[in-house]
Every structure is written in C-alpha cells, then in structure tokens.
Design an enzyme around this catalytic site. Structure first.
Site, PDB file in Angstrom:
ATOM      1  N   TRP A 131      30.389  34.164 104.558  1.00  0.00           N
ATOM      2  CA  TRP A 131      30.663  35.578 104.291  1.00  0.00           C
ATOM      3  C   TRP A 131      31.739  35.623 103.189  1.00  0.00           C
ATOM      4  O   TRP A 131      32.809  35.014 103.355  1.00  0.00           O
ATOM      5  CB  TRP A 131      31.169  36.218 105.582  1.00  0.00           C
ATOM      6  N   ASP A 211      34.361  32.079 114.243  1.00  0.00           N
ATOM      7  CA  ASP A 211      34.161  33.496 113.941  1.00  0.00           C
ATOM      8  C   ASP A 211      32.961  33.987 114.749  1.00  0.00           C
ATOM      9  O   ASP A 211      31.830  33.528 114.548  1.00  0.00           O
ATOM     10  CB  ASP A 211      33.932  33.677 112.434  1.00  0.00           C
ATOM     11  N   LYS A 246      29.442  45.204 115.399  1.00  0.00           N
ATOM     12  CA  LYS A 246      27.986  45.207 115.439  1.00  0.00           C
ATOM     13  C   LYS A 246      27.479  45.440 116.852  1.00  0.00           C
ATOM     14  O   LYS A 246      26.613  46.281 117.079  1.00  0.00           O
ATOM     15  CB  LYS A 246      27.426  43.867 114.913  1.00  0.00           C
TER      16      LYS A 246
HETATM   17  N1  PMP Z   1      32.847  37.819 110.213  1.00  0.00           N
HETATM   18  C1  PMP Z   1      31.593  37.895 109.761  1.00  0.00           C
HETATM   19  C2  PMP Z   1      30.806  36.637 109.607  1.00  0.00           C
HETATM   20  C3  PMP Z   1      31.034  39.126 109.442  1.00  0.00           C
HETATM   21  O1  PMP Z   1      29.789  39.188 108.984  1.00  0.00           O
HETATM   22  C4  PMP Z   1      31.804  40.299 109.615  1.00  0.00           C
HETATM   23  C5  PMP Z   1      31.254  41.664 109.308  1.00  0.00           C
HETATM   24  N2  PMP Z   1      30.414  41.777 108.257  1.00  0.00           N
HETATM   25  C6  PMP Z   1      33.118  40.161 110.085  1.00  0.00           C
HETATM   26  C7  PMP Z   1      33.593  38.914 110.384  1.00  0.00           C
HETATM   27  C8  PMP Z   1      34.062  41.324 110.243  1.00  0.00           C
HETATM   28  O2  PMP Z   1      33.642  42.379 110.933  1.00  0.00           O
HETATM   29  P1  PMP Z   1      34.516  43.680 111.159  1.00  0.00           P
HETATM   30  O3  PMP Z   1      35.828  43.527 110.488  1.00  0.00           O
HETATM   31  O4  PMP Z   1      33.720  44.792 110.607  1.00  0.00           O
HETATM   32  O5  PMP Z   1      34.673  43.753 112.643  1.00  0.00           O
END
Ligand code: PMP
Length: 397
Positions: A131, A211, A246
């Site tokens: 990411w 993660d 999500k």
């Molecule tokens: N880690 C990964 C691999 C992700 O894809 C995302 C969201 N796209 C996040 C962390 C962070 O998500 P958020 O801060 O929206 O909770």
C-alpha cells in the site's frame, strides 16, 4: 518577502486523480475499479445496519462529549483485542492490549513513531509492492524503509524470494506483513508460507508489525486472524495495526487500534506509557464516535451477529464477483490466464494487465483501474461481467 515562495506543489494521490477522471467521464457505461472502498450491487458504500442501530443507541444515550483517554475507549480496546487475538486468548490477561487510533493509518503512524523513538536504528521492511501510504508513513517518521520481494514479474506470489530476502534482514529490524487481503495485490500467504516466515522471523530476531486492515474480508473473521494469532502465540513481542474502516464500513469515522504483545505485563505497561505519550503529540486523544459504535456492536450478542452476517455478505459478494469474472473470461480463452483473480483474497486484484492495457481499458471502454493493473473487485457489477470480460479480451489481443 514571501514565506511560501519556496513551497513546491506535490502531485496529488494518483487514485484520487483517477476518481476525478472517472467523475468527469460522460460515458454512462463507465466502471470504477479504482478507489479502495467496498461497494454493494448498487455501487454504493453502505452503512451496515448494525452500525446504524448502534449509532441510534449512542445518540440517545450519550451524555457528554468530554475527551476520552489517551488509549481511547476502554471497552472498544478490550473487545477489539478479543476480535483480533481471539476471545479467550490468555495473552489478553496482561501481556497484550490495544490502544485506539484514528483508523489503521493512525495505528501505523503511532507504530512508526514508537519504533523511531523507542527502538532507534531499526529499519522497516515492506513488501514490494505494498500500500503506497506504508512507504510515506514510515519515511515521515524517519525510519529507513527497505523492501522484500512479494510478487514476481510473472504476477505470482514470490514466496521463495520473500523468504530469501527476510533471511538477510539485519537482526532486530521490523518487518511489515499484511495479515490478509494484501493491498494492492490480493495475493495472501498460505498457512505453510506463514510458518516459514515465522521461522525466519525467529531466526533473525525480527519484530513483525502485522497490518490487519481487512479482517473478515478474506475467508472470515476467525480464519483471517489465523496468522496473527499464530505469531502472537509463538513470539514474545509483536505489533498489530487493526482497522475498522472496511469491515464495519466506518471509513470516515477513523476507527482503528494499535495492539501490542509484550514479553511481560510490566513491559506492556512500559510500552503503553510510550504510546500514550507519542499519541499525545499526534492527535492528543482519538475520536470517540466510531470506536463507541464498534464497542457497542462487539459487546452486544445480537448486534454482533447482525454485523457478522452483513460482513459475510460483503465477503461473499466479492468472492462471487471474482469467480464470475474468471468464468466470463472463459469464452475468450482467458480463464486460465486470469485464474489468479479467483484465488486472490480481499477487494484488490493485481490483474496482471500492463499499464498500456489499463490505459486502453480507460480510453476505449471507460473502465478505470490503477496503472499498476490493480482492480477493486468490489467495484464490479455482477450484471456487467460479460461486458468487462469483452473489454479485457479486446485489450489482451
Ligand atoms: N493498511 C492497508 C493495507 C490499507 O489498505 C488501509 C486502507 N486502505 C489501511 C491500512 C488504513 O485504513 P484506514 O486508515 O482507513 O483505517
């Protein structure tokens, strides 16, 4: 004198640029496979009913907007730690705990600052690709960022390359692993791969940072946590970042947590004192709403079961779109070439389409995906899989 004269413009997020181009496209048959949010059959990113019900209760019952503590909502932290590590995990007695953060991004940034401040000199190792925000978060915290191979030029998981690279990492460095639903590729490690990674982690005395942004989107809430729980059971120390964006559909409410597993209860308290100190400099205290919603869902058997069945629905929709697309490619003799789309997990797929093919899909068919060939499978329309298959076949010819 102008104070801002030397400020240069940085390019915007390429995915947001893609969204803008999509919005400006007048073709009614356009398809957005770019942005990384779940979409339902109507193309909407829904609020789960369990979330709506919990919100209703919160609005009625809330009596104060005063700050919540540095680690956030205690009930949220307790219930989320159970969701991640398993309800009866003995670590939760005193060796593991969660700190609430603004989303998974906040958890990653807090982890990065913790490593930078408390484990000086340690580098972080990211999968290639990963990411893109991983790259900038750890760089922003001043950590040396390096990479291990993950997906080869043949668009397959390169487990041997990954293991060989991990075996060379300096002792004590941090390795970031995606628990499930790898973003951007969709390629996940299998149980045997995870065990091999664990052996290298032990041998090199690496600190894993896992993660966990898509719990429940891969194979199920419990199944997706398998590797996280294996690592927590086998290693004395571990960092886990969890996101509720999500799986609870709470994207904009910025809800997540950094979980720490420490070797002793005393050490856990030391680490958590540092996290509270570091968070104070980042966001002071985390936002309350999303965490209160998650806490009330996870703490109520009925709401929890409603939420978990809604999450099952999201996961099953993505799985059936994956299978449906591969099937729709069959008449073009492309089912085998794109069989990996059915094997990958989560919303994303490294399709294996080249940047030129991605560009042609956009120019000729108004199909929008990221230049790397990453498609958000959840953006597909079950009624239009044949149409998409025909477009893919046209650019593959
Ligand atoms: N880690 C990964 C691999 C992700 O894809 C995302 C969201 N796209 C996040 C962390 C962070 O998500 P958020 O801060 O929206 O909770």
């Amino acid at each position: 004198m102008s104070h801002f004269n030397r400020v240069v413009r940085v390019p915007g997020d390429p995915i947001l640029g893609l969204m803008e181009a999509y919005r400006g496209d007048p073709n009614p048959a356009k398809l957005d496979l770019g942005v990384g949010v779940y979409k339902d059959a109507q193309g909407l990113t829904p609020i789960p009913r369990a979330v709506k019900l919990a919100e209703q209760r919160l609005v009625d019952g809330q009596t104060s907007k005063s700050y919540i503590g540095g680690h956030g909502d205690a009930l949220f932290c307790a219930r989320l730690a159970q969701l991640v590590l398993g309800a009866d995990n003995p670590l939760l007695d005193a060796r593991a705990a969660a700190s609430q953060t603004p989303g998974g991004t906040g958890a990653l940034r807090l982890a990065a600052d913790f490593i930078g401040h408390c484990l000086p000199g340690r580098g972080i190792w990211l999968s290639d690709p990963t990411w893109p925000i991983h790259e900038s978060i750890f760089a922003a915290a001043g950590l040396p960022v390096s990479h291990y191979p993950y997906v080869g030029a043949d668009n397959r998981l390169d487990i041997e390359g990954m293991l060989a690279a991990l075996a060379e990492i300096p002792r004590g460095d941090v390795v970031l692993l995606h628990a499930c639903c790898h973003n951007p590729t969709g390629f996940d490690l299998g149980p045997r791969d995870w065990k091999r990674v664990l052996e290298v982690v032990k041998a090199r005395e690496l600190l894993p940072l896992i993660d966990f942004a898509y719990q429940g989107f891969g194979d199920g809430l419990e199944q997706d946590a398998w590797a996280v729980r294996l690592f927590a059971a086998e290693l004395p120390e571990l960092l886990i970042t969890s996101s509720c964006s999500k799986n609870f559909g709470l994207y904009r409410e910025r809800t997540g947590a950094l979980l720490v597993c420490a070797a002793t209860p005393e050490k856990l308290l030391d680490v958590r004192s540092q996290l509270a100190f570091l968070a104070r400099n980042l966001w002071s205290t985390p936002p309350a709403h999303g965490a209160a919603v998650v806490a009330s869902i996870l703490d109520d058997a009925e709401l929890k079961s409603l939420w978990s069945s809604e999450l099952d629905g999201m996961r099953q929709r993505v799985a059936s779109l994956r299978a449906g697309l591969v099937e729709a490619l069959q008449p073009y003799g492309l089912a085998e070439r794109f069989a990996h789309i059915g094997v990958q997990r989560g919303m994303f797929s490294y399709t294996g389409l080249s940047p030129q093919q991605v560009q042609r899909l956009r120019d000729e068919f108004s199909v929008y995906m990221v230049g790397s060939g990453r498609a958000n499978v959840a953006g597909l329309d079950a009624e239009r899989l044949d149409e998409l298959a025909a477009a893919i076949a046209a650019v593959c010819r």
